[in-house]
Design a protein around this motif. Structure first.
Motif, mmCIF file in Angstrom:
data_model
loop_
_atom_site.group_PDB
_atom_site.id
_atom_site.type_symbol
_atom_site.label_atom_id
_atom_site.label_comp_id
_atom_site.label_asym_id
_atom_site.label_seq_id
_atom_site.Cartn_x
_atom_site.Cartn_y
_atom_site.Cartn_z
ATOM 1 N N MET A 1 10.425 -9.670 -8.630
ATOM 2 C CA MET A 1 11.373 -8.706 -8.867
ATOM 3 C C MET A 1 10.910 -7.653 -9.485
ATOM 4 N N LEU A 2 10.987 -6.316 -9.002
ATOM 5 C CA LEU A 2 10.630 -5.014 -9.455
ATOM 6 C C LEU A 2 11.668 -4.522 -10.394
ATOM 7 N N THR A 3 11.295 -4.182 -11.702
ATOM 8 C CA THR A 3 12.264 -3.696 -12.673
ATOM 9 C C THR A 3 12.199 -2.163 -12.756
ATOM 10 N N LEU A 4 12.943 -1.552 -13.491
ATOM 11 C CA LEU A 4 13.005 -0.160 -13.888
ATOM 12 C C LEU A 4 11.851 0.314 -14.301
ATOM 13 N N ASP A 5 11.411 -0.450 -15.544
ATOM 14 C CA ASP A 5 10.340 0.055 -16.224
ATOM 15 C C ASP A 5 8.913 0.024 -15.291
ATOM 16 N N GLN A 6 8.894 -1.123 -14.537
ATOM 17 C CA GLN A 6 7.826 -1.050 -13.516
ATOM 18 C C GLN A 6 7.850 -0.030 -12.675
ATOM 19 N N LEU A 7 8.994 0.471 -12.049
ATOM 20 C CA LEU A 7 9.340 1.429 -11.476
ATOM 21 C C LEU A 7 8.737 3.035 -11.945
ATOM 22 N N ARG A 8 9.248 2.903 -13.188
ATOM 23 C CA ARG A 8 8.784 3.914 -14.065
ATOM 24 C C ARG A 8 7.378 4.172 -14.174
ATOM 25 N N HIS A 9 6.591 3.180 -14.489
ATOM 26 C CA HIS A 9 5.202 3.347 -14.510
ATOM 27 C C HIS A 9 4.590 3.865 -13.118
ATOM 28 N N LEU A 10 5.207 3.097 -12.298
ATOM 29 C CA LEU A 10 4.508 3.498 -10.694
ATOM 30 C C LEU A 10 4.743 5.097 -10.458
ATOM 31 N N LEU A 11 6.082 5.541 -10.972
ATOM 32 C CA LEU A 11 6.322 6.771 -10.673
ATOM 33 C C LEU A 11 5.648 7.892 -11.457
ATOM 34 N N ARG A 12 5.163 7.413 -12.886
ATOM 35 C CA ARG A 12 4.258 8.141 -13.621
ATOM 36 C C ARG A 12 2.868 8.264 -12.762
ATOM 37 N N GLU A 13 2.419 7.263 -12.305
ATOM 38 C CA GLU A 13 1.127 7.309 -11.784
ATOM 39 C C GLU A 13 0.851 8.077 -10.346
ATOM 40 N N SER A 14 2.220 7.981 -9.626
ATOM 41 C CA SER A 14 2.346 8.687 -8.348
ATOM 42 C C SER A 14 2.243 10.293 -8.587
ATOM 43 N N ALA A 15 1.838 10.880 -7.413
ATOM 44 C CA ALA A 15 1.935 12.483 -7.684
ATOM 45 C C ALA A 15 3.347 13.124 -7.441
ATOM 46 N N ILE B 1 3.715 0.096 -4.565
ATOM 47 C CA ILE B 1 4.628 -1.183 -4.717
ATOM 48 C C ILE B 1 4.070 -2.156 -3.864
ATOM 49 N N GLY B 2 3.578 -1.720 -2.705
ATOM 50 C CA GLY B 2 3.260 -2.822 -1.676
ATOM 51 C C GLY B 2 1.669 -3.405 -2.103
ATOM 52 N N ARG B 3 0.798 -2.629 -2.627
ATOM 53 C CA ARG B 3 -0.441 -2.898 -2.933
ATOM 54 C C ARG B 3 -0.143 -3.816 -4.304
ATOM 55 N N ASP B 4 0.551 -3.573 -5.186
ATOM 56 C CA ASP B 4 0.549 -3.933 -6.749
ATOM 57 C C ASP B 4 1.475 -5.150 -6.588
ATOM 58 N N HIS B 5 2.630 -5.151 -5.846
ATOM 59 C CA HIS B 5 3.509 -6.402 -5.791
ATOM 60 C C HIS B 5 3.859 -7.123 -4.489
ATOM 61 N N GLY B 6 3.028 -6.900 -3.554
ATOM 62 C CA GLY B 6 3.078 -7.654 -2.387
ATOM 63 C C GLY B 6 4.275 -7.430 -1.725
ATOM 64 N N VAL B 7 4.948 -6.143 -1.766
ATOM 65 C CA VAL B 7 6.309 -6.082 -0.903
ATOM 66 C C VAL B 7 6.119 -4.905 -0.059
ATOM 67 N N ARG B 8 5.986 -5.287 1.264
ATOM 68 C CA ARG B 8 6.091 -4.204 2.181
ATOM 69 C C ARG B 8 7.307 -3.689 2.806
ATOM 70 N N LEU B 9 7.501 -2.416 2.765
ATOM 71 C CA LEU B 9 9.001 -1.747 2.976
ATOM 72 C C LEU B 9 8.727 -1.082 4.358
ATOM 73 N N ASP B 10 9.847 -1.091 5.407
ATOM 74 C CA ASP B 10 9.928 -0.684 6.534
ATOM 75 C C ASP B 10 9.986 0.900 6.047
ATOM 76 N N ASP B 11 9.265 1.668 6.867
ATOM 77 C CA ASP B 11 8.969 3.204 6.910
ATOM 78 C C ASP B 11 10.430 3.955 6.872
ATOM 79 N N ASP B 12 11.176 3.425 7.920
ATOM 80 C CA ASP B 12 12.355 4.051 8.282
ATOM 81 C C ASP B 12 13.318 3.763 7.119
ATOM 82 N N ALA B 13 13.403 2.683 6.397
ATOM 83 C CA ALA B 13 14.117 2.221 5.218
ATOM 84 C C ALA B 13 13.881 3.091 4.210
#
Length: 84
Positions: A1-15, A49-61
């Motif tokens: 389960m991805l948490t908001l804090d984990q998402l924040r971390h990923l957002l900070r590292e993304s362009a 998210i896919g690489r770090d957490h193994g969750v693959r998401l559909d591009d359209d979604a």
């Protein structure tokens, strides 16, 4: 389960992060555009998210999510389906 804090971390590292945007605040329902993230930055975040957490998401979604809450829901729903 991805948490908001984990998402924040990923957002900070993304362009795309604007240094004036406070990601520590209540951002769950704030649009990604208001947070300074364009579609390319969001795609990079989803790839991490896919690489770090193994969750693959559909591009359209992914193109339909507009807020961190929606992205967390999409990721965590996909994670439940993968585990189930």
């Amino acid at each position: 389960m991805l948490t908001l804090d984990q998402l924040r971390h990923l957002l900070r590292e993304s362009a795309g992060a604007d240094e004036d945007v406070d990601l520590d605040g209540d951002i769950l329902d704030t649009g990604f555009e208001a947070l300074g993230y364009d579609s390319i930055a969001l795609i990079e975040t989803v790839a991490r998210i896919g690489r770090d957490h193994g969750v693959r998401l559909d591009d359209d979604a992914v193109t339909t999510v507009r807020t961190p809450r929606e992205l967390l829901g999409l990721v965590n729903d996909a994670n439940v389906l993968r585990a189930g």
